[in-house]
Design an enzyme around this catalytic site. Structure first.
Site, short mmCIF file in Angstrom:
data_model
loop_
_atom_site.label_atom_id
_atom_site.label_comp_id
_atom_site.label_asym_id
_atom_site.label_seq_id
_atom_site.Cartn_x
_atom_site.Cartn_y
_atom_site.Cartn_z
N ASN A 1 -64.94 85.96 21.03
CA ASN A 1 -64.39 87.06 22.09
C ASN A 1 -63.40 86.50 22.83
O ASN A 1 -63.65 86.08 23.96
CB ASN A 1 -65.85 87.80 22.84
N LYS B 1 -61.55 88.25 24.82
CA LYS B 1 -61.37 88.90 25.94
C LYS B 1 -59.86 89.32 26.24
O LYS B 1 -59.11 89.44 25.19
CB LYS B 1 -62.13 88.32 27.20
N HIS C 1 -70.08 95.54 25.34
CA HIS C 1 -70.03 94.25 26.20
C HIS C 1 -70.40 94.70 27.55
O HIS C 1 -69.92 95.65 28.22
CB HIS C 1 -68.72 93.63 25.96
N GLU D 1 -68.97 93.57 30.30
CA GLU D 1 -67.78 93.79 31.25
C GLU D 1 -67.61 95.35 31.09
O GLU D 1 -67.00 95.95 31.93
CB GLU D 1 -66.76 92.84 30.83
N GLU E 1 -76.72 88.99 25.56
CA GLU E 1 -75.83 88.37 26.36
C GLU E 1 -76.31 88.61 27.74
O GLU E 1 -76.03 89.53 28.45
CB GLU E 1 -74.40 88.71 26.31
N GLY F 1 -69.50 83.63 31.28
CA GLY F 1 -68.49 83.05 31.83
C GLY F 1 -69.06 82.30 33.22
O GLY F 1 -68.13 82.04 34.05
N SER G 1 -71.88 81.40 28.11
CA SER G 1 -71.56 80.13 27.96
C SER G 1 -72.02 79.19 27.08
O SER G 1 -72.60 77.95 27.14
CB SER G 1 -72.14 79.81 29.56
P1 PGA Z 1 -68.43 83.28 27.61
O1 PGA Z 1 -68.59 84.87 27.23
O2 PGA Z 1 -68.95 82.32 26.52
O3 PGA Z 1 -67.15 82.98 28.21
O4 PGA Z 1 -69.76 83.30 28.55
C1 PGA Z 1 -69.41 85.25 26.37
C2 PGA Z 1 -69.02 86.94 26.40
O5 PGA Z 1 -68.68 87.45 27.13
O6 PGA Z 1 -69.15 87.22 25.06
#
Ligand code: PGA
Length: 252
Positions: free
Chosen positions: A9, A11, A95, A97, A167, A173, A212
């Protein structure tokens, strides 16, 4: 037997130049091994060019979001059929976010999930709790609520051609990864929730872990019985980091 899916992803990151390098790096180093697939989800404007760059490679194309509407006066939105047109096979829906920053409710996420399937895309449904919710012991309730919205709208049959991504919001992140045991506990719960409705579908649904995930922790997570791959943010932006996760998946 479920295959592993290693999904990047991106982003809101990338550029024409950076994407070209990243896809070339990924394509050059896909580890040998059967039983796993690789997917990248670039921002909308790059879907066409990244899709072309992926042609002839083992990589698949997906998007990060989609409208629940088919067409019409929805300024700034992207329809499922457009993603399909551009060669997408997958789309991420719900997601954290999107839920937290753009106010997407579980009901809207369910509508997006259905719209995506209606256009022949495989939705990757993201679910997960915040740190506060985990500390309150509400993880399973939160995940159930997010899952139930889709089960109610689309039915269990829809999960035969969908992917779920667990998640935990506190791991996204942050550099803090759920331990394999913490993740497995929730993955097992998700599969059990699906199995209450249809054990056969539950047994075949891919459930990815996200938050992460990186080369160093991928193998530990992927050896858990209910973890079928990863949805990777930060570590999907560098070919070597992404390939290290793919290598863990290729080893099974
Ligand atoms: P990350 O993000 O691996 O940077 O923690 C995962 C995601 O948001 O899908």
């Amino acid at each position: 037997m479920r295959e592993f899916l290693v999904a990047g992803n991106w982003k809101m990151n990338g550029s024409i130049a950076a994407n070209g390098e990243l896809v070339a790096g990924i394509a050059a180093g896909v580890p040998a091994g059967s039983g796993f697939s690789m997917l990248v989800c670039p921002p909308f404007p790059y879907l066409g060019s990244v899709g072309s760059a992926l042609e002839g490679t083992a990589g698949k194309l997906g998007a990060q979001n989609v409208s629940e509407h088919a067409a019409g006066a929805y300024t700034g939105e992207v329809a499922p059929s457009m993603l399909k047109d551009l060669g997408c096979e997958y789309v991420i829906v719900g997601h954290s976010e999107r839920r937290a920053m753009y106010g997407e409710s579980s009901f809207q996420v369910a509508a997006k999930f259905q719209a995506a399937q209606g256009a022949g895309l495989t939705p990757i449904l993201c679910v997960g709790e915040t740190l506060e919710e985990r500390e309150q012991g509400a993880t399973e309730n939160v995940v159930d609520f997010q899952l139930n919205a889709v089960l109610d709208a689309a039915g269990i049959g829809a999960f035969a051609s969908a992917v779920v991504a667990y998640e935990p919001v506190w791991a996204i992140g942050t550099g803090v990864t759920a331990t394999p045991e913490q993740a497995q506990e929730v993955h097992k719960h998700i599969r059990a929730r699906l199995a209450e409705v249809d054990a056969g579908i539950a047994a075949s649904t891919q459930i990815l872990y996200g938050g992460s995930m990186k080369g160093e922790n991928a193998a530990g997570l992927l050896t858990m019985p209910d973890i079928d791959g990863g949805l990777i943010g930060g570590a999907s932006l560098k070919a070597d980091d992404f390939l290290a996760i793919a290598a863990a998946a290729a080893q099974g």
